[in-house]
Design an enzyme around this catalytic site. Structure first.
Site, PDB file in Angstrom:
ATOM      1  N   LYS A 100       0.776  -1.563  -0.084  1.00 40.52           N
ATOM      2  CA  LYS A 100       0.103   0.132  -0.181  1.00 40.52           C
ATOM      3  C   LYS A 100       0.699   1.048  -0.167  1.00 40.52           C
ATOM      4  CE  LYS A 100      -1.829   1.366   4.126  1.00 40.52           C
ATOM      5  NZ  LYS A 100      -1.273   3.087   4.455  1.00 40.52           N
ATOM      6  N   ASN A 101       1.596   1.346   0.930  1.00 44.06           N
ATOM      7  CA  ASN A 101       2.703   2.171   1.208  1.00 44.06           C
ATOM      8  C   ASN A 101       3.464   2.944  -0.621  1.00 44.06           C
ATOM      9  OD1 ASN A 101       1.592   3.299   3.197  1.00 44.06           O
ATOM     10  ND2 ASN A 101       2.990   1.845   4.361  1.00 44.06           N
ATOM     11  N   CYS A 156      -4.810  12.814  12.499  1.00 44.85           N
ATOM     12  CA  CYS A 156      -5.056  11.234  12.081  1.00 44.85           C
ATOM     13  C   CYS A 156      -4.361  10.640  13.592  1.00 44.85           C
ATOM     14  CB  CYS A 156      -3.633  11.063  12.251  1.00 44.85           C
ATOM     15  SG  CYS A 156      -3.360   9.473  11.192  1.00 44.85           S
ATOM     16  N   ARG A 191       1.206  14.184  12.046  1.00 45.56           N
ATOM     17  CA  ARG A 191       2.413  14.012  11.103  1.00 45.56           C
ATOM     18  C   ARG A 191       2.120  15.263  10.327  1.00 45.56           C
ATOM     19  NH1 ARG A 191       1.097   7.691   8.152  1.00 45.56           N
ATOM     20  NH2 ARG A 191      -1.718   8.491   9.315  1.00 45.56           N
ATOM     21  N   ASP A 229       4.933   0.747  11.959  1.00 50.45           N
ATOM     22  CA  ASP A 229       3.893   0.448  10.957  1.00 50.45           C
ATOM     23  C   ASP A 229       3.644  -1.504  12.210  1.00 50.45           C
ATOM     24  OD1 ASP A 229       2.990   2.073  10.136  1.00 50.45           O
ATOM     25  OD2 ASP A 229       3.099   1.552   8.273  1.00 50.45           O
ATOM     26  N   ARG A 247      -8.143  -0.499   4.860  1.00 49.70           N
ATOM     27  CA  ARG A 247      -7.677   0.676   4.251  1.00 49.70           C
ATOM     28  C   ARG A 247      -6.805  -0.235   4.033  1.00 49.70           C
ATOM     29  NH1 ARG A 247      -6.051   4.239   8.050  1.00 49.70           N
ATOM     30  NH2 ARG A 247      -5.171   5.293   6.058  1.00 49.70           N
TER      31      ARG A 247
END
Length: 416
Positions: A22-23, A116, A121, A304, A396
């Site tokens: 995803k990233n 967030c 961030r 993460d 997500r």
């Protein structure tokens, strides 16, 4: 709202295929704004965040076609240089359109990302870098308004290591006039993947994989084909699931060298891990051993993966110490894990996890993407049933997690 119902205590066995990262996919999709030609992308994951980014880009006039596992982007007809709040508020990565729009079209209007759950961030490093390259930037009514007749190459030193900041400035620098040096650049594999795509498009970049990127601007970029790298966080999540629940699982379409720090900790916990060029096998029998770690930028232990390894430590033998250095609010899963019978205490940025022999299933609620994954792992290791609510967070960043886990013997089902 969908939920996951998990009946724990099942050993996991078989094979799973890991999706694209995803990233890596999100900035790579934004790179489609840098050229009028076509980008052909393989291994793009089917995720809510990816769908949101594709919707945002299509709204700008970028042609987005998805068929048979291939995504085609064409930026010939881009005509709206704005990322509205309605889309940006659901996904902070939308800020990644700022650099490409400014570099190719000389103008961009991008909503400031909203709050967030896991931390602030800020995007000030993105703005600072683009201003150093000659952009005129002002913030009005919650939007970043940026203009530049032509970005100029320069030396940019960010105050902190920022992955999206590095990606934004890297994309902008490819079309800037002259040479740009990005100091204190993020070294994550996803940044490297983006850089490799940009080179395939005709960019001139040196220092890939280091904290100093040297970019020589070119007049235009062209089309290219590229396959998104494997998702190292999905890989690590499934490795933790097997280590917590026990079993023998082989992960396909992934690489161990993308997450060395996590693999080292899992081996320390007692997992037997072997690997080849595109596969990883994890075997676990018996109770894991507690492991200490500290999150930090790549190639250190990734933030993460903090929640997932914490879930493993919950059922481990011994006491572990976890220090979170990246995000200030990334312990919200602690109270939910404690609901399952875990013994976790928080002292500032440090979590002390006293391993318990067993967890007991209970209703829990996800608070963010990786917290969701930790609750799934804990549920797999717990006795009885665990009901995970608010799994839209999970969707997500994980492509059909329950389907993949069911294929290796987990008792997990989505409840509509």
């Amino acid at each position: 709202m969908d939920k996951l119902l998990i009946t724990g205590g099942k050993r996991l066995s078989g094979e799973m295929t890991v999706s694209g990262a995803k990233n890596a996919a999100l900035p790579i999709l934004c790179a489609g704004l840098l050229t009028a030609d076509t980008l052909t992308l393989a291994n793009v994951p089917k995720l809510q965040d990816v769908a949101t980014m594709q919707k945002l880009l299509a709204q700008m006039g970028l042609s987005v076609k998805v068929s048979e596992g291939v995504t085609e982007l064409c930026g010939r007809d881009v005509n709206r240089l704005e990322a509205p709040y309605e889309l940006v508020k659901t996904m902070r990565a939308s800020i990644l359109v700022l650099g490409p729009l400014l570099a190719r079209f000389g103008e961009a209007k991008v909503s400031l990302p909203g709050g967030c759950a896991i931390g602030s961030r800020p995007v000030d490093q993105h703005i600072k870098g683009l201003q150093a390259m000659g952009a005129d930037i002002r913030i009005e009514a919650g939007y970043i308004h940026a203009r530049a007749k032509k970005l100029k190459g320069t030396r940019v030193v960010t105050d902190m290591i920022t992955v999206t900041g590095t990606e934004n400035l890297l994309m902008a620098a490819t079309l800037a006039e002259g040479e740009t040096i990005l100091e204190n650049a993020a070294r994550e594999p996803e940044v490297t993947d983006l850089a490799n795509l940009l080179i395939a498009m005709g960019a001139r970049i040196e220092g890939i994989g280091s904290d100093r990127l040297h970019v020589r601007g070119v007049a235009a970029l062209h089309g290219a084909s590229h396959a998104v790298i494997a998702d190292r966080i999905e890989t690590g999540t499934f490795l933790c699931a097997v280590a917590a629940a026990g079993g023998d699982v082989t992960l396909r379409n992934t690489r161990a060298d993308l997450l060395d720090a996590v693999v080292d900790k899992l081996r320390e916990a007692g997992a037997v891990i072997t690997n080849g060029d595109d596969w990883i096998r994890v075997q676990m029998s018996g109770r894991p051993k507690a492991v200490n770690f500290r999150t930090t930028e790549y190639p250190g232990f990734p933030t993460d993966m903090q929640a997932q390894v914490m879930a493993l430590n919950c059922v481990a033998e011994g006491t572990s110490r976890i220090t979170e250095t990246i995000f200030e609010n990334r312990y919200m899963h602690v109270q939910e894990l404690n609901r399952l019978g875990a013994s976790i205490d928080i002292d500032g940025h440090t979590a002390i996890v006293n391993g318990v022999p067993r967890l007991i299933g209970a209703p829990v609620m996800a608070t963010d993407l990786r917290a969701s994954a930790s609750l799934v792992i804990a549920g797999l290791a717990a006795e009885g049933q665990t009901l995970v609510d608010r799994i839209y967070h999970l969707d997500r960043g994980y492509d059909r997690m329950e389907v993949k886990l069911t294929a290796v013997g987990a008792d997990i089902q989505r409840i509509k």
